[in-house]
Design an enzyme around this catalytic site. Structure first.
Site, PDB file in Angstrom:
ATOM      1  N   ASP A   1      11.375   6.616  80.262  1.00  0.00           N
ATOM      2  CA  ASP A   1      11.582   6.557  78.823  1.00  0.00           C
ATOM      3  C   ASP A   1      12.839   5.714  78.586  1.00  0.00           C
ATOM      4  O   ASP A   1      12.777   4.483  78.599  1.00  0.00           O
ATOM      5  CB  ASP A   1      11.699   8.020  78.367  1.00  0.00           C
ATOM      6  CG  ASP A   1      11.955   8.230  76.898  1.00  0.00           C
ATOM      7  OD1 ASP A   1      11.999   7.259  76.141  1.00  0.00           O
ATOM      8  OD2 ASP A   1      12.133   9.401  76.492  1.00  0.00           O
TER       9      ASP A   1
ATOM     10  N   ARG B   1       2.002  21.652  81.885  1.00  0.00           N
ATOM     11  CA  ARG B   1       1.953  20.778  83.064  1.00  0.00           C
ATOM     12  C   ARG B   1       0.565  20.786  83.706  1.00  0.00           C
ATOM     13  O   ARG B   1       0.165  19.828  84.344  1.00  0.00           O
ATOM     14  CB  ARG B   1       2.979  21.225  84.114  1.00  0.00           C
ATOM     15  CG  ARG B   1       4.428  21.091  83.671  1.00  0.00           C
ATOM     16  CD  ARG B   1       5.328  21.222  84.901  1.00  0.00           C
ATOM     17  NE  ARG B   1       6.719  21.486  84.583  1.00  0.00           N
ATOM     18  CZ  ARG B   1       7.624  20.559  84.287  1.00  0.00           C
ATOM     19  NH1 ARG B   1       7.273  19.302  84.221  1.00  0.00           N
ATOM     20  NH2 ARG B   1       8.876  20.889  84.042  1.00  0.00           N
TER      21      ARG B   1
HETATM   22  P1  IMP Z   1      14.507   8.964  80.816  1.00  0.00           P
HETATM   23  O1  IMP Z   1      15.728   9.299  81.592  1.00  0.00           O
HETATM   24  O2  IMP Z   1      14.773   8.889  79.350  1.00  0.00           O
HETATM   25  O3  IMP Z   1      13.749   7.768  81.319  1.00  0.00           O
HETATM   26  O4  IMP Z   1      13.580  10.229  80.912  1.00  0.00           O
HETATM   27  C1  IMP Z   1      12.657  10.429  81.811  1.00  0.00           C
HETATM   28  C2  IMP Z   1      12.341  11.907  81.914  1.00  0.00           C
HETATM   29  O5  IMP Z   1      12.264  12.538  80.625  1.00  0.00           O
HETATM   30  C3  IMP Z   1      10.989  12.053  82.515  1.00  0.00           C
HETATM   31  O6  IMP Z   1      11.080  12.229  83.887  1.00  0.00           O
HETATM   32  C4  IMP Z   1      10.420  13.289  81.852  1.00  0.00           C
HETATM   33  O7  IMP Z   1      10.769  14.426  82.586  1.00  0.00           O
HETATM   34  C5  IMP Z   1      11.106  13.351  80.528  1.00  0.00           C
HETATM   35  N1  IMP Z   1      10.250  12.817  79.449  1.00  0.00           N
HETATM   36  C6  IMP Z   1      10.346  11.621  78.824  1.00  0.00           C
HETATM   37  N2  IMP Z   1       9.385  11.474  77.904  1.00  0.00           N
HETATM   38  C7  IMP Z   1       8.657  12.607  77.957  1.00  0.00           C
HETATM   39  C8  IMP Z   1       7.493  13.050  77.246  1.00  0.00           C
HETATM   40  O8  IMP Z   1       6.915  12.374  76.371  1.00  0.00           O
HETATM   41  N3  IMP Z   1       7.013  14.285  77.592  1.00  0.00           N
HETATM   42  C9  IMP Z   1       7.592  15.061  78.540  1.00  0.00           C
HETATM   43  N4  IMP Z   1       8.669  14.687  79.228  1.00  0.00           N
HETATM   44  C10 IMP Z   1       9.200  13.471  78.945  1.00  0.00           C
END
Ligand code: IMP
Ligand code: MG
Length: 188
Positions: free
Chosen positions: A109, A172
């Site tokens: 994300d 999940r």
């Molecule tokens: P980042 O550090 O923002 O890239 O976040 C990544 C982590 O956030 C992922 O490994 C997920 O655990 C969680 N995450 C991001 N988007 C979602 C979503 O739409 N649903 C559930 N978990 C999410």
């Protein structure tokens, strides 16, 4: 389609199991090609817990010797909001020095989680790091990052659940990718 578990907090089913597993098989082919001549078994790391279904399915399609390992990171705690920077909660069991490493992640994300993990792994001097993700929310980056392989690329930021992705630790085990109906946030 076989009748699936469909809790009421599902807003919309985005991708069914058959399609997800077809894309995972394609991802496995990418790794099979990349590591077919690897001298030492690559260490394939799952980021727990969200990547478990993806990891399980993916590794069963790999046709080279590999070593399984796991790391627990925190980023989302409980609901839909992130709390602070991701932290390593449980570390790897293997020494990755000089080894090919593959990181298997559920969603990228902002890319804060993966960039912190990659920085941490690089300190241990692996031979290479390859990143494969189930879902790439490609326009949500806060840190520049491009996975080596994404099964699905998505624009915008719908909150996704299923196939490993949770809302408050639930959902999940839903065998497809869906969006979450926010009206249920306080009810689950
Ligand atoms: P980042 O550090 O923002 O890239 O976040 C990544 C982590 O956030 C992922 O490994 C997920 O655990 C969680 N995450 C991001 N988007 C979602 C979503 O739409 N649903 C559930 N978990 C999410
Ligand atoms: Mg995750």
């Amino acid at each position: 389609m076989i009748k699936n578990f469909k809790p009421k907090y599902i807003k919309k089913i985005l991708v069914d199991r058959k399609e997800i597993e077809k894309r995972i098989a394609d991802c496995a082919q990418f790794l099979n090609k990349k590591f077919k001549n690897a001298k030492e078994a690559p260490i394939i790391i799952s980021i727990l817990k969200g990547a478990i279904p993806f990891y399980g399915r993916l590794t069963m399609e790999l046709n080279f010797d590999m070593v399984m390992d796991f790391i627990v990171l925190s980023s989302f705690r409980g609901g839909m909001q992130r709390t602070g920077m991701p932290q390593i909660v449980t570390d790897l069991m293997n020494d990755i020095k000089g080894r090919d490493v593959v990181i298997v992640e559920d969603v990228v994300d902002t890319a804060r989680t993966l960039s912190i993990l990659i920085k941490y792994l690089k300190l241990q001097k692996p031979k290479s790091i390859t990143t494969v993700v189930l879902v790439d929310k490609a326009d949500m980056r806060k840190v520049p990052f491009k996975p080596d392989y994404a099964c699905f690329t998505l624009l915008g930021n719908p909150f996704l659940i299923g196939y490993g992705l949770d809302i408050k630790e639930k959902a999940r085990n839903i065998p497809y990718l869906a969006t979450f109906n926010k009206d249920y946030l306080d009810k689950i």
